[in-house]
Scaffold this active site. Structure first.
Site, PDB file in Angstrom:
ATOM      1  N   GLY A  11     -32.435  48.421  16.908  1.00  0.00           N
ATOM      2  CA  GLY A  11     -32.205  49.754  16.303  1.00  0.00           C
ATOM      3  C   GLY A  11     -33.308  50.198  15.578  1.00  0.00           C
ATOM      4  CB  THR A  76     -23.279  47.513   9.531  1.00  0.00           C
ATOM      5  OG1 THR A  76     -24.305  46.797  10.118  1.00  0.00           O
ATOM      6  CG2 THR A  76     -22.559  48.495  10.352  1.00  0.00           C
ATOM      7  CG  ASN A 101     -29.329  53.485  -0.041  1.00  0.00           C
ATOM      8  OD1 ASN A 101     -30.602  52.692  -0.294  1.00  0.00           O
ATOM      9  ND2 ASN A 101     -29.251  54.531   0.518  1.00  0.00           N
ATOM     10  CG  HIS A 132     -28.168  60.327   6.616  1.00  0.00           C
ATOM     11  ND1 HIS A 132     -27.434  60.598   5.536  1.00  0.00           N
ATOM     12  CD2 HIS A 132     -28.804  59.268   6.438  1.00  0.00           C
ATOM     13  CE1 HIS A 132     -27.600  59.598   4.592  1.00  0.00           C
ATOM     14  NE2 HIS A 132     -28.386  58.766   5.096  1.00  0.00           N
ATOM     15  CG  HIS A 133     -31.133  60.119  11.672  1.00  0.00           C
ATOM     16  ND1 HIS A 133     -30.252  59.586  12.664  1.00  0.00           N
ATOM     17  CD2 HIS A 133     -31.130  58.939  10.591  1.00  0.00           C
ATOM     18  CE1 HIS A 133     -30.038  58.373  12.178  1.00  0.00           C
ATOM     19  NE2 HIS A 133     -30.389  58.057  10.812  1.00  0.00           N
ATOM     20  CE  LYS A 136     -24.986  57.886   7.849  1.00  0.00           C
ATOM     21  NZ  LYS A 136     -25.179  56.457   8.153  1.00  0.00           N
ATOM     22  CB  THR A 143     -25.919  56.257   0.283  1.00  0.00           C
ATOM     23  OG1 THR A 143     -26.479  55.108   1.020  1.00  0.00           O
ATOM     24  CG2 THR A 143     -26.421  56.622  -1.047  1.00  0.00           C
TER      25      THR A 143
HETATM   26  P1  NAD Z   1     -29.125  52.403  15.386  1.00  0.00           P
HETATM   27  O1  NAD Z   1     -28.067  52.873  16.319  1.00  0.00           O
HETATM   28  O2  NAD Z   1     -30.649  52.727  15.580  1.00  0.00           O
HETATM   29  O3  NAD Z   1     -29.338  50.634  15.653  1.00  0.00           O
HETATM   30  C1  NAD Z   1     -28.023  49.961  15.667  1.00  0.00           C
HETATM   31  C2  NAD Z   1     -28.417  48.846  16.548  1.00  0.00           C
HETATM   32  O4  NAD Z   1     -27.153  47.955  16.441  1.00  0.00           O
HETATM   33  C3  NAD Z   1     -28.527  49.131  18.112  1.00  0.00           C
HETATM   34  O5  NAD Z   1     -29.737  48.733  18.468  1.00  0.00           O
HETATM   35  C4  NAD Z   1     -27.427  48.651  18.798  1.00  0.00           C
HETATM   36  O6  NAD Z   1     -27.706  48.294  20.104  1.00  0.00           O
HETATM   37  C5  NAD Z   1     -27.177  47.359  18.048  1.00  0.00           C
HETATM   38  N1  NAD Z   1     -25.649  47.098  18.268  1.00  0.00           N
HETATM   39  C6  NAD Z   1     -24.525  47.526  18.428  1.00  0.00           C
HETATM   40  N2  NAD Z   1     -23.349  47.030  18.410  1.00  0.00           N
HETATM   41  C7  NAD Z   1     -23.932  45.750  18.284  1.00  0.00           C
HETATM   42  C8  NAD Z   1     -23.231  44.601  18.259  1.00  0.00           C
HETATM   43  N3  NAD Z   1     -21.951  44.431  18.683  1.00  0.00           N
HETATM   44  N4  NAD Z   1     -23.793  43.416  18.081  1.00  0.00           N
HETATM   45  C9  NAD Z   1     -25.295  43.615  17.848  1.00  0.00           C
HETATM   46  N5  NAD Z   1     -25.929  44.442  17.960  1.00  0.00           N
HETATM   47  C10 NAD Z   1     -25.254  45.731  18.013  1.00  0.00           C
HETATM   48  O7  NAD Z   1     -28.764  52.505  14.003  1.00  0.00           O
HETATM   49  P2  NAD Z   1     -29.605  52.516  12.704  1.00  0.00           P
HETATM   50  O8  NAD Z   1     -29.965  53.614  12.154  1.00  0.00           O
HETATM   51  O9  NAD Z   1     -30.661  51.148  12.973  1.00  0.00           O
HETATM   52  O10 NAD Z   1     -28.425  52.100  11.490  1.00  0.00           O
HETATM   53  C11 NAD Z   1     -27.594  50.689  11.818  1.00  0.00           C
HETATM   54  C12 NAD Z   1     -26.706  50.758  10.637  1.00  0.00           C
HETATM   55  O11 NAD Z   1     -27.137  50.545   9.329  1.00  0.00           O
HETATM   56  C13 NAD Z   1     -25.816  52.060  10.507  1.00  0.00           C
HETATM   57  O12 NAD Z   1     -24.449  51.698  10.302  1.00  0.00           O
HETATM   58  C14 NAD Z   1     -26.319  52.731   9.269  1.00  0.00           C
HETATM   59  O13 NAD Z   1     -25.317  53.455   8.579  1.00  0.00           O
HETATM   60  C15 NAD Z   1     -26.701  51.714   8.355  1.00  0.00           C
HETATM   61  N6  NAD Z   1     -27.908  51.847   7.508  1.00  0.00           N
HETATM   62  C16 NAD Z   1     -27.645  51.230   6.291  1.00  0.00           C
HETATM   63  C17 NAD Z   1     -28.718  51.486   5.270  1.00  0.00           C
HETATM   64  C18 NAD Z   1     -28.672  50.633   4.119  1.00  0.00           C
HETATM   65  O14 NAD Z   1     -29.696  50.525   3.450  1.00  0.00           O
HETATM   66  N7  NAD Z   1     -27.357  50.004   3.816  1.00  0.00           N
HETATM   67  C19 NAD Z   1     -29.674  52.180   5.491  1.00  0.00           C
HETATM   68  C20 NAD Z   1     -29.975  52.814   6.933  1.00  0.00           C
HETATM   69  C21 NAD Z   1     -28.768  52.870   7.709  1.00  0.00           C
END
Ligand code: NAD
Length: 244
Positions: A11, A76, A101, A132-133, A136, A143
């Site tokens: 991801g 996540t 975050n 956000h993009h 999402k 956050t």
């Molecule tokens: P994304 O959709 O680009 O990537 C998610 C990845 O997880 C994909 O490659 C998908 O195939 C994989 N995935 C889905 N189900 C899965 C499973 N059961 N097991 C393993 N992998 C699996 O999303 P992203 O933009 O990379 O964001 C991922 C998460 O992180 C989102 O929930 C987002 O809101 C969160 N996020 C948190 C922060 C933070 O600072 N806490 C920052 C950015 C994004």
């Protein structure tokens, strides 16, 4: 050397973590897992798992970490109440950093938001706006939820009663016991958050804008190094940064 596995490595955040990991001395990337891969087959090689995947995946990742006594960093967002309850239960067995975050700037925004709400008092109307993009999946952002939780905590309100998610139609005048939360989606915005404190005659706005996912990735990698030496329990990024 602290050994780490990234769950969700294909991801947007997973790729940022893979790219940033080599800059963290003392940390070694020993596994990359995504949907369809078997985390159970490789978890034995690791000290800590970093999960940036999908809300429905995190509880089973946490269960596997607990079974194998591995630490966990959760980035996540969007978990259901049931998932949240289960993850919290498993944190009695292993140390977890669970943060909506991981950026230092946003954690400063969390701190400033609490301070501003305390100083400005109940006459100021509170609204949270995030953008956000377009890809999402969950809304509002984790956050934005944390910011709203901080505001609710200072005002001694229950967030599920106080939150107004967008407004539409004849909603009536704004009350002092509501916290507006608004999600904008579009383009490639990495993450913008603004907290508005509005009174008659003046307004304070606190804004953070992320322009690179590396800021979240580097925070999560730092958290992974920190969490392996902690006792079981749930920690957040303010614990990692020593802001508490
Ligand atoms: P994304 O959709 O680009 O990537 C998610 C990845 O997880 C994909 O490659 C998908 O195939 C994989 N995935 C889905 N189900 C899965 C499973 N059961 N097991 C393993 N992998 C699996 O999303 P992203 O933009 O990379 O964001 C991922 C998460 O992180 C989102 O929930 C987002 O809101 C969160 N996020 C948190 C922060 C933070 O600072 N806490 C920052 C950015 C994004």
């Amino acid at each position: 050397m602290i050994k780490v596995i990234i769950n969700g490595y294909k991801g947007r955040m997973g790729q940022a973590l893979v790219n940033c990991a080599p800059q963290h001395r003392g940390l070694q990337l020993v596994g990359k897992v995504d949907a369809g891969d078997d985390l159970a087959a490789v978890i034995g090689n690791a000290d800590v798992v970093i999960d940036f995947s999908f809300h429905a995946a995190t509880a089973s990742v946490a269960a596997l970490c607990a079974k194998n006594k591995k630490a966990l960093v959760i980035g996540t967002t969007g978990h259901s109440d049931t998932d949240t309850f289960e993850i919290r239960r498993l944190a009695k067995e292993i140390p977890m950093v669970w943060a909506s975050n991981f950026s230092t700037g946003v954690n400063t925004l969390f701190w400033l938001t609490r301070k501003a709400a305390e100083i400005l008092g109940p006459d100021f109307d509170l609204e949270v706006i995030e953008m956000h993009h377009r890809l999402k999946k969950d809304a509002p952002s984790g956050t934005a939820k944390t910011l709203a939780e901080i505001l609710a905590d200072v005002r001694k309100l229950k967030l599920n009663e106080a939150a107004r998610h967008g407004r539409n139609g004849i909603v009536g005048e704004r009350t002092q016991s509501e916290i507006g939360v608004h999600s904008i989606r579009g383009g490639d915005v990495v993450g913008d958050h603004t907290v508005v404190f509005a009174n008659i005659g003046e307004r304070v706005e606190l804004t953070h804008k992320a322009s690179s996912r590396d800021t979240f990735a580097n925070g999560a990698l730092r958290a992974a190094q920190w969490v392996v030496t902690q006792k079981p329990g749930i920690y957040d990024m303010q614990d990692v940064l020593g802001l508490k």
